[in-house]
Design an enzyme around this catalytic site. Structure first.
Site, PDB file in Angstrom:
ATOM      1  N   HIS A 198      42.867  41.000  52.117  1.00 52.36           N
ATOM      2  CA  HIS A 198      43.256  41.242  53.535  1.00 52.36           C
ATOM      3  C   HIS A 198      44.063  42.387  53.771  1.00 52.36           C
ATOM      4  O   HIS A 198      44.002  43.006  54.818  1.00 52.36           O
ATOM      5  CB  HIS A 198      43.926  39.976  54.131  1.00 52.36           C
ATOM      6  N   ASP A 199      44.795  42.806  52.990  1.00 46.53           N
ATOM      7  CA  ASP A 199      45.729  43.919  53.066  1.00 46.53           C
ATOM      8  C   ASP A 199      44.938  44.995  52.963  1.00 46.53           C
ATOM      9  O   ASP A 199      44.806  45.950  53.722  1.00 46.53           O
ATOM     10  CB  ASP A 199      46.864  44.111  51.793  1.00 46.53           C
ATOM     11  N   ILE A 200      43.924  45.069  51.917  1.00 51.47           N
ATOM     12  CA  ILE A 200      42.922  46.165  51.767  1.00 51.47           C
ATOM     13  C   ILE A 200      41.852  46.237  52.983  1.00 51.47           C
ATOM     14  O   ILE A 200      41.610  47.243  53.469  1.00 51.47           O
ATOM     15  CB  ILE A 200      42.123  45.922  50.450  1.00 51.47           C
TER      16      ILE A 200
END
Lengths: 394, 394
Positions: free
Chosen positions: A167-169
């Site tokens: 989810h960061d990516i």
């Protein structure tokens, strides 16, 4: 050759992964990314190992091609410097918890008064609105909330996280897209604007197949190991020295797999395995039977046979195998550059290969505050740097 | 209000997921995406269920906001129509196996002669170059080759795939970014160009943390369930009715967790769990001890306590819980539109919330060839449609 994003100036107030990944993509394509690092120690990843000559590899990995200035936004003079930068910027990106930017006096409403053309992008765990907006948002919590964790894992087993910070990516990539889109809007006659995006929403938007099944027939996905839900064998198997993937997803490939790979021609007429429906109904037995054979030889042995039989297949590599694979290297996915302090630094290459504006490493990841004076001089600010340093402003 | 990408015309020759996901993102922001579907049955996903009044939900999920024309590129007249479209397009995107576009006479070199401003993006499994370029590339093979599968799964267990089609989505996102970047290059004085990107490279580029550990200290990542490698408890636990995530990653949070959540104050001084290093050394015992307590109450019960104690935490939702969560809904991540054949269709919302150019559904996913005549008339082509239809050109 002019770089694709030459002329785009980005003020980057993010740290760790999502935001820095976004601005790395912009910097790789030629944007002038000025990373504004917090006083006194900068991006938190600067303290994370592994280190090479005291430089963090984690930091260097996502901050190449950027310049760094250190700025204490709690000092009035620090904020004035930021305001000056904002007047000359195209993009502003931050990942504070909702409300913090306003408290610091650097929220969109404030900055848009200084520069109405500004594109201002906020990244947060849950977004700027909604009941969870004030919660601390980390990648793993987003993986749990989006549901993706619940359908990743072994069949019948516990949920597991995706190996990368998914989810960061996702948020980083969504930020790149929305910033470029808003920039095109400006280049074609529009003005600046505000963009609110979250880790949760960005990853959730990627569950399109699962959404189709759920909205279309109420199906809730569950973990299934490496296997396909509707066809088999189309999954991973253990070999003598690792794991491989076999994609014999239709009847013709299944028959070739039986006769040319595992040499079990009798399976073709075996009532348990005749049709794909039969195989799916008996998938556990089938998996066991296939694996009993595959564990006797190496991955290379089976992959050669599968390739000769024209059956889609491939290795499940450990990460060191991946980075040492000849194809990966021929695609320039591993590149190396000289860092003034860390020496030779290896990093991942550029996934898109452009014929005219290829990505390149124009600068190493910066040391903390390396470009403070350079950037402020470009703004025509003649400041007393040693006084600002002593005072803890820069 | 002008849409952000108004004026960008995209010819989309892709199908299934990676390419259509890319062009959906462009269409959502106002690009005129013309999906050129193959003769006679169009995008392969049109045949994939679930169906609503014979319309595929899978197809509808990633093809909203686009127009569809059907074109037989094996017919000379079909190809001539495509060439006409190319003369009026900004972007061309395809996902044939390397070499197929050239065989069809629609490769970059050919089309650039018709329109030197064209941005031409190819998506393939392994890319246009390198030893594996001719292999059939599917998402699962890419997950195996990138190494991501090898470090996703239970600790000590078998590799598992990520629940979503990770590398398809990665290629789609990388395509959006590179197309927008190349378009900005053109808007600011550059010309058209060719972009080659692959499923494998696009996902591999996301392994930045793992690359830092490998390049920095030779560490090869392995699967670790939901757990963090360096801090605990920072992972998922089973409750009476599901799973939750607990992020008590530092000493202060650990102490609060012991006293205010699980009521095990004695753990604070327990030599097995004193420091984070102790806890990591005894992580299996710790997990077991914590879970013994958490399984006695519901997820909601524990999440309430964790929130009161200000410990980062969250649910591991099943996908139906995700889509019914109030926060997800308040963030407009589920939207509905009317489809002329399928009726009310639910779909996922737009992850980036723009203040001035919000994403919107301007058109339902198209039926096959719905816009053939409309688009060709816009080009000023006065063709005999019924003859072309009979001849199998459109």
């Amino acid at each position: 050759m002019k770089k694709a994003l030459a002329g785009m100036r980005v003020l980057d107030l993010t740290q760790v992964l999502a935001g820095p990944y976004c601005t790395m993509c912009l910097a790789d394509m030629g944007a002038d990314v000025i990373k504004i690092e917090k006083y006194p120690n900068g991006d938190d990843t600067r303290a994370l190992g592994p280190f090479i000559n005291e430089e963090s590899y984690v930091y260097m990995m996502v901050n190449r091609n950027k310049r760094s200035i250190r700025l204490n936004l709690k000092e009035e003079e620090g904020k004035e410097i930021l305001y000056n930068l904002v007047r000359h910027a195209d993009v502003f990106i931050e990942n504070f918890r909702p409300g913090v930017a306003a408290k610091l006096g650097i929220d969109y409403d404030t900055l848009a008064k200084l520069n109405k053309e500004l594109i201002y992008c906020s990244i947060s765990g849950y977004g700027q609105t909604g009941p969870y907006k004030d919660k601390g948002g980390y990648d793993i919590m987003a993986q749990g909330l989006s549901g993706i964790m619940s359908f990743t894992g072994d069949k019948g087993g516990r949920p597991v996280k995706t190996g990368i910070a998914l989810h960061d990516i996702a948020a980083g990539n969504t930020a790149v897209q929305s910033i470029l889109t808003a920039y095109i809007h400006r280049l074609t006659g529009g003005s600046g604007q505000y963009i609110d995006l979250s880790l949760v929403d960005s990853g959730l938007a990627w569950t399109v197949w699962e959404a189709a099944s759920y909205f279309g027939k109420g199906e809730v996905p569950t973990p299934n190991g490496t296997a396909h839900r509707l066809a088999t064998p189309y999954q991973g198997f253990k070999t003598k020295d690792g794991y491989i993937l076999v994609g014999a997803a239709n009847q013709k490939l299944w028959m070739k797999f039986c006769s040319e790979v595992v040499e079990k021609e009798e399976w073709i007429t075996d009532s348990r395995f005749c049709t794909n429906d039969d195989r799916i109904a008996n998938i556990s037995i089938l998996e066991e039977e296939i694996e009993k054979i595959l564990v006797n030889q190496s991955s290379t042995y089976w992959l050669d046979l599968l390739e000769k039989a024209n059956i889609p297949s491939g290795p499940i590599y450990s990460y060191d195998q991946t980075l040492n694979d000849p194809h990966i290297n021929e695609r320039d996915m591993i590149i190396e550059y000289d860092h003034p302090k860390a020496g030779k630094v290896k990093t991942l290459g550029f996934p898109a290969k452009y014929s005219k504006t290829p990505g390149e490493i124009s600068r190493p990841a910066p040391t903390l505050g390396e470009h403070t004076e350079e950037v402020l001089k470009e703004l025509g600010l003649n400041l007393d740097y040693s006084r600002l340093l002593t005072k803890g402003v820069i």
